[in-house]
Scaffold this motif. Structure first.
Motif, short mmCIF file in Angstrom:
data_model
loop_
_atom_site.label_atom_id
_atom_site.label_comp_id
_atom_site.label_asym_id
_atom_site.label_seq_id
_atom_site.Cartn_x
_atom_site.Cartn_y
_atom_site.Cartn_z
N GLN A 165 0.81 -1.23 0.00
CA GLN A 165 0.00 0.00 0.00
C GLN A 165 0.83 1.28 0.00
O GLN A 165 0.51 2.23 -0.70
N ALA A 166 1.89 1.29 0.84
CA ALA A 166 2.68 2.53 0.92
C ALA A 166 3.22 2.90 -0.46
O ALA A 166 3.22 4.07 -0.85
N HIS A 175 2.52 6.33 -5.70
CA HIS A 175 2.68 6.30 -7.16
C HIS A 175 1.83 7.41 -7.79
O HIS A 175 0.67 7.59 -7.44
N GLY A 176 2.42 8.08 -8.76
CA GLY A 176 1.74 9.23 -9.38
C GLY A 176 0.49 8.87 -10.17
O GLY A 176 -0.31 9.75 -10.50
N ALA A 177 0.29 7.59 -10.49
CA ALA A 177 -0.91 7.22 -11.26
C ALA A 177 -2.16 7.14 -10.39
O ALA A 177 -3.28 7.07 -10.90
N VAL A 178 -1.97 7.13 -9.05
CA VAL A 178 -3.14 6.97 -8.17
C VAL A 178 -3.85 8.32 -8.00
O VAL A 178 -3.24 9.33 -7.64
N ALA A 179 -5.16 8.30 -8.28
CA ALA A 179 -5.96 9.53 -8.21
C ALA A 179 -6.72 9.63 -6.91
O ALA A 179 -6.91 10.72 -6.37
N ALA A 180 -7.21 8.50 -6.40
CA ALA A 180 -8.05 8.53 -5.19
C ALA A 180 -7.98 7.15 -4.53
O ALA A 180 -7.55 6.17 -5.15
N PHE A 181 -8.42 7.11 -3.27
CA PHE A 181 -8.30 5.88 -2.46
C PHE A 181 -9.65 5.60 -1.81
O PHE A 181 -10.13 6.41 -1.01
N LEU A 187 -2.87 10.81 2.86
CA LEU A 187 -2.70 12.26 2.94
C LEU A 187 -1.23 12.65 2.78
O LEU A 187 -0.93 13.71 2.23
N SER A 188 -0.33 11.81 3.25
CA SER A 188 1.11 12.12 3.07
C SER A 188 1.45 12.25 1.59
O SER A 188 2.43 12.89 1.22
N ASN A 189 0.65 11.58 0.75
CA ASN A 189 0.88 11.66 -0.70
C ASN A 189 -0.12 12.56 -1.41
O ASN A 189 -0.20 12.54 -2.64
#
Ligand code: UDP
Length: 513
Positions: free
Chosen positions: A360-361, A366-372, A385-387
């Motif tokens: 997960q970390a 990774h820059g491709a991730v838009a939302a969680f 939030l750190s990312n």
């Protein structure tokens, strides 16, 4: 060695992976941040089986000292190998909580042994379920802090619910106010964790919490794995309610390297390389990451609805799948049984299903991730939030419901709650709409992304530690250590520790630790 020449910090989590892992993260954080203290030793206490597991999995770089306190689960009507909640069905967790108070004698003896050996701890940092350790430390003149891996806001709601039990006083109401924490009101009945929902003031959990939570007032303060800039409301609650210090020192998270060595029992999922290779093929900010933490899963009907929503959203997704509620969550995932027919074929290339466990970390970084899409477990939240990753919240248990409120409301504003809990109807179309709101070019989506970036910036400045600036979390840790050192200096000049009324002859105290 004299006390002045060495620094001994004792940390003591409750026997549950969800507590041991954040304490380990804290212990490793202290080890790296407090090098300036003379001969720093961090003593990590737990019961024998948990210590044995830690021995075989600690990162090689750490000098943590692992110490067992005697505990036999079978003496308390528990299965012989069950000294961790992971090995217990839900109804027996309360028994383990009650059984854990039997550690009081061995804990006190251990502290006395350290004192007698000239190694009085600078401080003890103990679990939110170990209020009694504060009372022991107060009696022995040892500085004590509770450590919360939960958010300030989440823990404030949880604490206030336990001490007030408002739902029990108004059994027909669906919303309650928290008399001593208006900022957390109203609480909806669907936000109550099961243990609180079932509490009537006389059950095992209520009895345990009544003495546990009141003993917190004996502590010198609470260390939080959080950031003052966006979680101040909950922190203020504890200052005013208990009159103790509060030190927000987060985020304190395990690095990917330490995480791999300290969670050996986790089921094998995709490797970090497989996930990042897949994410590398995706455009920036295009993928929805879906995962519900280390212990939770969806019900079978909810899983079907979510799959339908992901498919109809047209968005790319990386989903950590586990067998649904009612099955062993570590068993193999049977896509044919639990997902719509043909789902994998139709979403091939666009969706990646990762069985049981994902890195997960690394995914969230990774820059491709838009939302969680998350259950709002506090570690997951801090990692997102750190990312600067915005959240779709589906809280399921414990204080996750209140984390979702903090994240969605004024506190953070980077979350949209999509569903709640395991009961109740969840419709694919409603889920799809919310995914679109968060990920699409909507006003709300843009606002969530902006607020998530703001939270990331707040985290970065809270952790800043250089010649030009020292962030709030760095200062809070210093203030905590300064307070412990002042208390130590005062106690050197003050009365000597006594064992009840009698002073303890040095030779009668075990110094085996
Ligand atoms: N985690 C992970 N891979 C998974 C699921 C969880 O690495 O597939 C990690 C996650 O990064 C986080 C922790 O497990 O650090 C979960 O903690 P959290 O507080 O979010 O939820 P909990 O599991 O305690 O409910």
């Amino acid at each position: 060695m004299m006390e002045e020449d060495q620094t001994n910090i004792v940390v003591f989590p409750f026997m549950a992976q969800g507590h041991i892992i954040p304490f380990l993260a804290l212990a490793l954080h202290l080890e790296s941040k407090l090098r300036r203290l003379p001969n720093l030793t961090i003593t990590f206490l737990n019961t024998p089986l948990n210590i044995a597991k830690l021995h075989s999995s600690l990162p090689p770089s750490t000098a943590l000292r692992l110490v067992e306190l005697p505990f036999r689960p079978s003496d308390h009507g528990l299965p012989p190998d069950a000294d961790n909640t992971n090995a217990l069905p839900y109804p027996l967790v309360a028994r383990l909580l009650h059984a854990s108070t039997s550690l009081r004698g061995p804990f006190r003896d251990l502290l006395l042994g350290l004192v007698a050996g000239g190694r009085k701890p600078l401080c003890v940092i103990a679990d939110i379920f170990f209020g009694w350790t504060a009372t022991v430390c107060r009696e022995l003149g040892i500085f004590h802090a509770v450590f919360s891996g939960a958010s300030g806001f989440g823990l404030a709601c949880y604490y206030s619910l336990w001490v007030n039990l408002p739902h029990w006083k108004k059994p027909d109401a669906v919303e309650f106010s928290l008399p001593d924490f208006q900022e957390g009101s109203p609480v909806h009945v669907s936000q109550l964790p099961l243990t609180i929902l079932e509490a009537d003031g006389t059950d095992e959990w209520s009895v345990f919490q009544a003495s546990n939570l009141s003993a917190w007032a004996d502590s010198n303060g609470i260390l939080f794995n959080t950031v003052a800039e966006f979680d101040g409301v909950g922190l203020s609650y504890f200052r005013r309610k208990l009159g103790v210090e509060v030190w927000p020192v987060g985020p304190v998270l395990l690095s990917e390297k330490n995480r791999r060595s300290t969670t050996p029992s986790r089921p094998d999922g995709a490797s970090p390389e497989q996930c990042t290779a897949w994410l590398d093929t995706k455009p920036p900010k295009s993928v929805l990451y879906v995962s519900f933490g280390s212990m939770n899963t969806l019900t079978a009907p909810h899983m079907m609805e979510l799959a339908t929503a992901l498919e109809s959203s047209g968005r790319d997704f990386l989903w950590v799948v586990r067998p649904p509620v009612g099955h062993d969550i570590n068993a193999e995932f049977d896509a044919g049984a639990w997902l719509p027919e043909g789902f994998e074929r139709r979403t091939a290339g666009r969706g990646l299903l990762v069985e049981r466990w994902a890195p997960q970390a690394e995914i969230l970084a990774h820059g491709a991730v838009a939302a969680f899409l998350t259950h709002c477990g506090w570690n997951s939240v801090l990692e997102a939030l750190s990312n600067g990753v915005p959240l779709l919240g589906w809280p399921m248990a414990a204080e996750q419901f209140f984390n979702a409120s903090l994240l969605e409301g004024g506190g953070v504003g980077a979350c949209l709650e999509v569903a709640r809990g395991r009961s109740g109807e969840v419709r694919a179309e409603a889920l799809r709409e919310k995914i679109e709101t968060a990920m699409g070019e909507t006003e709300r989506g843009r606002e969530m992304r902006r607020r998530a970036r703001e939270a990331r910036d707040m985290i970065q400045s809270a952790l800043r530690d250089d010649a030009a600036a020292r962030g709030s979390s760095v200062r809070a840790l210093d203030e905590f250590i300064d307070a412990a050192m002042s208390a130590m200096a005062e106690s050197r000049n003050g009365p000597k520790i006594s064992n009840g009324d009698a002073s303890i002859p040095r030779e009668q105290i075990s110094t085996s630790v």
